[in-house]
Design an enzyme around this catalytic site. Structure first.
Site, short mmCIF file in Angstrom:
data_model
loop_
_atom_site.label_atom_id
_atom_site.label_comp_id
_atom_site.label_asym_id
_atom_site.label_seq_id
_atom_site.Cartn_x
_atom_site.Cartn_y
_atom_site.Cartn_z
N ASN A 90 1.06 -1.23 -0.37
CA ASN A 90 0.02 -0.08 0.09
C ASN A 90 0.83 1.13 -0.03
O ASN A 90 2.38 1.03 0.59
CB ASN A 90 -1.07 -0.40 1.36
CG ASN A 90 -0.06 0.03 2.74
OD1 ASN A 90 0.47 0.48 3.38
ND2 ASN A 90 0.03 -0.89 3.26
N ASP A 106 -4.77 -6.31 5.11
CA ASP A 106 -6.16 -6.90 5.98
C ASP A 106 -6.38 -7.52 5.07
O ASP A 106 -6.75 -8.42 6.21
CB ASP A 106 -7.47 -6.02 5.31
CG ASP A 106 -7.11 -4.33 6.17
OD1 ASP A 106 -6.90 -4.55 7.78
OD2 ASP A 106 -8.01 -3.29 5.29
N LYS A 110 6.35 -20.98 -6.71
CA LYS A 110 7.27 -20.66 -7.78
C LYS A 110 6.14 -19.48 -8.77
O LYS A 110 4.77 -19.54 -8.30
CB LYS A 110 6.62 -21.81 -8.60
CG LYS A 110 7.59 -22.89 -8.30
CD LYS A 110 8.05 -24.18 -9.43
CE LYS A 110 9.22 -25.38 -9.02
NZ LYS A 110 8.08 -26.65 -7.85
N PHE A 156 -4.64 4.18 14.29
CA PHE A 156 -4.85 4.78 13.70
C PHE A 156 -6.59 4.90 12.90
O PHE A 156 -6.67 2.95 12.47
CB PHE A 156 -4.10 4.66 12.98
CG PHE A 156 -2.86 6.19 13.04
CD1 PHE A 156 -1.96 5.96 14.40
CD2 PHE A 156 -2.54 7.48 12.60
CE1 PHE A 156 -1.67 6.33 14.68
CE2 PHE A 156 -1.80 8.11 13.11
CZ PHE A 156 -1.43 8.08 13.87
N1 CTP Z 1 -4.46 -2.55 12.40
C1 CTP Z 1 -3.91 -3.65 12.58
N2 CTP Z 1 -3.57 -4.98 12.25
C2 CTP Z 1 -4.36 -5.27 10.91
C3 CTP Z 1 -4.99 -3.96 10.06
C4 CTP Z 1 -4.33 -3.40 11.05
O1 CTP Z 1 -3.44 -3.64 13.45
N3 CTP Z 1 -4.31 -5.98 10.20
C5 CTP Z 1 -4.18 -0.96 12.45
C6 CTP Z 1 -3.99 -0.17 12.13
O2 CTP Z 1 -2.23 -0.51 12.40
C7 CTP Z 1 -4.62 0.83 12.60
C8 CTP Z 1 -5.30 0.51 12.47
O3 CTP Z 1 -5.78 -0.58 12.59
O4 CTP Z 1 -3.54 2.07 14.03
C9 CTP Z 1 -6.53 0.59 11.32
O5 CTP Z 1 -7.78 -0.03 11.55
P1 CTP Z 1 -8.04 -0.76 10.03
O6 CTP Z 1 -9.58 -1.85 10.75
O7 CTP Z 1 -7.25 -1.95 9.83
O8 CTP Z 1 -8.66 -0.02 9.44
P2 CTP Z 1 -9.19 0.23 8.11
O9 CTP Z 1 -8.28 -1.06 7.59
O10 CTP Z 1 -9.31 0.95 7.26
O11 CTP Z 1 -10.46 -1.09 8.18
P3 CTP Z 1 -12.10 -0.70 7.11
O12 CTP Z 1 -11.35 -0.92 5.55
O13 CTP Z 1 -12.83 -0.87 8.57
O14 CTP Z 1 -12.36 0.13 7.18
#
Ligand code: CTP
Length: 403
Positions: A212, A280, A288, A324
């Site tokens: 990302n 996520d 491979k 965050f």
């Molecule tokens: N975070 C984490 N571990 C993950 C995903 C996210 O620790 N596997 C943390 C990030 O570091 C951040 C926060 O969770 O502090 C963000 O939340 P997240 O649910 O990832 O936000 P989005 O992906 O934006 O969620 P959504 O898609 O539901 O908006």
């Protein structure tokens, strides 16, 4: 006592700005005034010099050769009242074709605008878009009231009364000062802070991956500032292009790596700040290199472990947990949901749809949502200054929890 810069642009409400200057002077502040040429056709600069006891920055008569820099760096806050449609539009476009606009472009302090104009001009879509756009860039607006306007029409567009403007400007000044007052140089000494930063990379096969846009700048700013404030810092970082002298950096690649590193260290942390942009989902890894045989390729993705949620459910009572939230819309609603769902103490939310803050930019603007329902806006600032505010708020919460 603060330094207040009052900008006056060309509208009939310019006469009310004389009262505004007097309010600030009476409250014990230093005031300087700048005027556009058009403003001077409504009120003489002499009026403002007599009230402010300072030379007025005028279009064709500047107190020094570089007055726009001198005045902008002097100011603790700048209020433009009245702000005409023309000046609002030019500020939004970054135009600096007069002394007042050049000064505004050079400001480092909060900027407040008090628009005033005819109702039809005020309701014009372009003007409304300019106002919204400036608000989204962290510029404060004291929106006009409704009433009988100088042009004898009735409606919105009347500049707010000087006493209301003065009160709002002083509140803005105080709330920004409050945040910086909370920061003490050694307020993290003796505390261990675990920070996650940067993106994760999820490999699809030996040569391809999903990642990302995170640059890691916010997480590293937090780590550097925490280190300067005396903390023992553990930084768990995805792959970034940043050099740092933090002694304990745990470099990881994937979300799974970050989770494992987190498990090794979270117990010893007093404050945990999760600034990483963790994937996520991760693809099922192919050992491979995938060959391009078919017209379509379907990737199967599985959910990664949510580290913040894990931290929330395993948090010790005296630990402070900060997450965050990067949002493009409904920031408050989503941030509050995250606060509750992930059992965090603070969610630091920012609007990633804005180009001037977030991901790779040097500035950021954050709203902190606290578990007790309170909210703090940082205003647009460098990531270093935002980091100091987040750290100060976390340290205060930590000392409350550990009383
Ligand atoms: N975070 C984490 N571990 C993950 C995903 C996210 O620790 N596997 C943390 C990030 O570091 C951040 C926060 O969770 O502090 C963000 O939340 P997240 O649910 O990832 O936000 P989005 O992906 O934006 O969620 P959504 O898609 O539901 O908006």
């Amino acid at each position: 006592m603060s330094n207040i810069l009052v900008g006056v642009t060309g509208g009939i409400a310019a006469y009310k700005s004389a009262y505004l200057v007097r309010e600030f002077v009476r409250a014990g502040h230093n005031v300087k005034v700048m005027m556009t040429k058009k403003a001077e056709s409504f009120v003489s600069h002499t009026t403002f010099e007599a009230l402010s006891l300072n030379p007025v920055l005028r279009e064709n008569n500047t107190p020094t050769p570089i007055s726009h820099i001198d005045y902008s760096s002097w100011a603790d806050v700048c209020i433009i009242a009245p702000a005409t449609a023309n000046t609002i539009g030019k500020i939004n476009a970054g135009i600096a074709d007069n002394e007042l606009l050049s000064t505004i472009l050079a400001l480092k302090c909060p900027l407040v605008l008090a628009p005033a104009m005819n109702t039809n001009m005020y309701s014009n879509t372009i003007v409304q878009e300019n106002i919204r756009s400036l608000q989204s860039k962290g510029i404060y607006m004291i929106l006009p009231a409704s009433g009988l306007l100088a042009c004898q029409t009735e409606g919105e567009g009347k500049m707010q009364d000087p006493d209301i403007i003065a009160e709002k400007v002083l509140n803005i000044l105080n709330s920004e000062n409050d945040l910086s007052l909370k920061i003490e140089n050694d307020m993290l000494s003796g505390l261990t802070i675990l920070i996650t930063a940067g993106p994760t990379k999820e490999y699809i096969d030996p040569v391809r991956y999903i990642t990302n846009k995170s640059s890691g700048k916010m997480g590293y700013a937090l780590a550097e500032e925490a280190y300067k404030m005396g903390a023992n810092v553990i930084l768990i970082s995805g792959e970034v292009n940043i050099k740092s002298d933090i002694p304990n950096i745990q470099k990881i690649v994937s979300a799974e790596d970050m989770y494992n590193a987190f498990l090794s260290f979270y117990n010893e942390a007093d404050i945990i700040i999760m600034a990483a942009a963790v994937a996520d989902y991760f693809p099922v890894y192919e050992n491979k290199k995938i060959k391009k045989n078919d017209n379509e390729l379907v990737l199967h993705l599985q959910k990664t472990k949510d580290i913040l949620s894990y931290a929330g459910t395993h948090k010790k009572e005296n630990q402070v947990l900060v997450g965050f939230a990067a949002e493009t819309n409904n920031m408050e609603e989503y941030a509050k949901q995250k606060l509750e769902k992930k059992k965090a103490d603070i969610i630091a939310a920012n609007d990633v749809s804005r180009k001037d803050i977030g991901f790779d930019s040097i500035d950021n603007e954050i709203t902190l949502f606290f578990a007790d329902g309170s909210i703090t806006h940082t205003g647009k600032q460098s990531k270093q200054d935002i980091a100091k505010i987040i750290l100060a708020e976390s340290a205060i919460l930590h000392s409350e929890k550990n009383k």
